[in-house]
Design an enzyme around this catalytic site. Sequence first.
Site, mmCIF file in Angstrom:
data_model
loop_
_atom_site.group_PDB
_atom_site.id
_atom_site.type_symbol
_atom_site.label_atom_id
_atom_site.label_comp_id
_atom_site.label_asym_id
_atom_site.label_seq_id
_atom_site.Cartn_x
_atom_site.Cartn_y
_atom_site.Cartn_z
ATOM 1 C CD GLU A 42 -2.736 1.282 2.438
ATOM 2 O OE1 GLU A 42 -2.721 0.390 3.301
ATOM 3 O OE2 GLU A 42 -3.412 2.319 2.532
ATOM 4 N NE ARG A 268 3.889 -7.934 10.791
ATOM 5 C CZ ARG A 268 3.229 -7.307 9.809
ATOM 6 N NH1 ARG A 268 2.255 -7.887 9.173
ATOM 7 N NH2 ARG A 268 3.545 -6.083 9.474
ATOM 8 C CE LYS A 278 3.083 0.148 4.860
ATOM 9 N NZ LYS A 278 2.582 0.009 3.494
HETATM 10 P P1 ATP Z 1 2.996 -2.523 8.102
HETATM 11 O O1 ATP Z 1 2.246 -3.518 8.931
HETATM 12 O O2 ATP Z 1 4.447 -2.485 8.349
HETATM 13 O O3 ATP Z 1 2.415 -1.177 8.139
HETATM 14 P P2 ATP Z 1 1.628 -3.406 5.842
HETATM 15 O O4 ATP Z 1 1.341 -4.849 5.933
HETATM 16 O O5 ATP Z 1 0.529 -2.475 6.144
HETATM 17 O O6 ATP Z 1 2.924 -3.076 6.654
HETATM 18 P P3 ATP Z 1 1.660 -3.362 3.038
HETATM 19 O O7 ATP Z 1 2.094 -2.269 2.164
HETATM 20 O O8 ATP Z 1 0.242 -3.703 3.108
HETATM 21 O O9 ATP Z 1 2.210 -3.023 4.456
HETATM 22 O O10 ATP Z 1 2.524 -4.654 2.762
HETATM 23 C C1 ATP Z 1 2.843 -5.156 1.504
HETATM 24 C C2 ATP Z 1 3.188 -6.606 1.639
HETATM 25 O O11 ATP Z 1 4.275 -6.777 2.515
HETATM 26 C C3 ATP Z 1 2.033 -7.379 2.229
HETATM 27 O O12 ATP Z 1 1.871 -8.579 1.505
HETATM 28 C C4 ATP Z 1 2.462 -7.638 3.641
HETATM 29 O O13 ATP Z 1 1.912 -8.836 4.113
HETATM 30 C C5 ATP Z 1 3.977 -7.720 3.503
HETATM 31 N N1 ATP Z 1 4.599 -7.376 4.764
HETATM 32 C C6 ATP Z 1 4.440 -6.243 5.477
HETATM 33 N N2 ATP Z 1 5.146 -6.287 6.621
HETATM 34 C C7 ATP Z 1 5.794 -7.475 6.627
HETATM 35 C C8 ATP Z 1 6.685 -8.119 7.531
HETATM 36 N N3 ATP Z 1 7.064 -7.542 8.675
HETATM 37 N N4 ATP Z 1 7.152 -9.337 7.206
HETATM 38 C C9 ATP Z 1 6.797 -9.919 6.054
HETATM 39 N N5 ATP Z 1 5.958 -9.371 5.156
HETATM 40 C C10 ATP Z 1 5.460 -8.175 5.428
HETATM 41 MG MG MG Z 2 -1.229 -3.703 4.964
#
Ligand code: ATP
Ligand code: MG
Length: 575
Positions: A42, A268, A278
């Site tokens: 995102e 994760r 984020k």
């Molecule tokens: P955050 O929780 O850090 O704000 P998010 O999941 O909201 O991250 P996205 O932009 O939605 O961020 O993530 C893009 C991809 O990266 C998704 O498929 C998410 O599952 C993966 N992702 C995000 N954080 C992690 C992590 N700590 N380990 C592995 N994959 C991750």
């Molecule tokens: Mg997300």
Amino acid sequence: MKEQNCDDQEVIERLNFIQQRIADDLTAGRNCGLVHTRFPPEPNGYLHIGHAKSICLNFGLARKFSGVCNLRFDDTNPSKEEVEYVDSIKEDVKWLGFDWGENEFFASDYFSRLYDYAIQLIEAGKAYVCDLTPVEIREYRGSLQEPGRNSPYRERSVAENLDLFTRMRSGEFADGSRVLRAKIDMASGNINLRDPVIYRIAHVKHHRTGDKWCIYPMYDFAHGLSDAIEGITHSICTLEFQDHRPLYDWFIEQLETPVKPQQIEFARLNLSFTVMSKRKLMQLVDENLVSGWNDPRLPTLSGLRRRGYTPAAIRNFCERIGVAKRNSMVDVALLEHAIREDLNQRAARYMAVLRPLKVVIENYPEGRIEELEAVNNPEDESMGRRRVPFARELYVEQDDFMEDAPKKFFRLTPGREVRLRYAYYIRCQRVEKDEQGVVTTVYCTYDPATRGGSSPDGRKVKSTLHWVAVKTAIPAEVRLYDRLFSDPEPAAEKDGEPFSKKINPDSLNVLENCQLEPALASVSAKQAVQFERLGYFILDEQDSRRDKPVFNRTVTLRDNWAKKSGARRAQPEKK
Ligand code: ATP
Ligand code: MG
């Protein structure tokens, strides 16, 4: 799966559980033998090392199974998303070494198709417009112990729903006044299935579609259907979406989609001594607790890059931590180990003095400058040699000298002989102090017979110091970084203290009067270097000036991970 090793013997490679699932699908001939994954960020912040794990996994699966991996921006929440983030995400994925080619997509490109899918659900009696307020929706939803209650608007006719939804789209209603909900089961044990909201009204400009839309699809609705539109076969996501999987499948089952992707969850990455979400990273940036998204102390890819981490080290780290079904905490020392391992091979060695103390070699001719030969990387002879100027006046580290030294102090102290790296043996004769009694200059003599650093009479010394000649030294600023938080799990906020109050006060130490050997004038921010005995460093492109370079310390030489795990130390610290 079999691979050939270099001896041409077959070795059995162990697959992780996702690779195994895909291999099974291929064996069973599912998805017409295709593997299509996606990395779906995102664009509401910069990527971090957790995303790197997901990038390596998704692009890695495509590579391994001769498939394709899309880069898809999940841009369904315009109030938090910006073009700046889209650009940074592309830069970071490229930098990590992955290429999505033509396969760059945006969920916002599917807004019309997603709208049509919503209409299809309404027509099938599987979605309705609900006028409850957000608070009421929450109240009606029930809890883990209690079933939810049906919304009073649940039985609206298809015609009325179509009319209201069309008018929602045309901008007739205020934000928050109505939503479109899937009609599933308010008594479901899975709260995600209790008539989830699938469209909301938001009169917000979108960074790509502008003012075209004032209703936006919710993540769960948009995500799975975007996967289906793109022909994704395996939709890999993190564990917190496990409970959303029945909903993911529900939408796909109800609608005529080009393919039926399957969602697979993995744990994760959590890393000790840092925060990864984020939202939390943004808070650190917004509250000026760090210098920006690329602050070298952050786990963002732009921060790690500026800190001197290499894509290869990050990819190796992601490979090493593997893919699991259970959440756990990875020791940040393992990440540091990965970068040391890489830089030990790659980084040229130089000499730099961070806290200078002047040494005068009284029996060395005044005005003479001698060029001494130094090895660029003992791990890799092909990196060659260079010449380092030596002269009567030098800098050494303040903490390599002690006037009243204990017995075990083998470095410079009155009467003791030490080796200057690549140069000579010197012996400390006397010191000069300022009015406060602080030693300002150390006077030594050298033994001309020890040129190159060894004595023809076999005389041994117990330590080797790095040094820089005063006359040719380059002044520099050096920034020493340590872990950003002093708590191993800052995000847990176990003691009730917010993570932002747990910043390590020593996470940044700026040294402004450092002195570098002249060869360091020509290194670029693309080349990691080792300052002998001090660590790995990288030129800071952003803050360096022509007359005063700035170097960031990537990592020290001492490898806590290797020590803990009993592995070979990547590069022993010489003291
Ligand atoms: P955050 O929780 O850090 O704000 P998010 O999941 O909201 O991250 P996205 O932009 O939605 O961020 O993530 C893009 C991809 O990266 C998704 O498929 C998410 O599952 C993966 N992702 C995000 N954080 C992690 C992590 N700590 N380990 C592995 N994959 C991750
Ligand atoms: Mg997300």
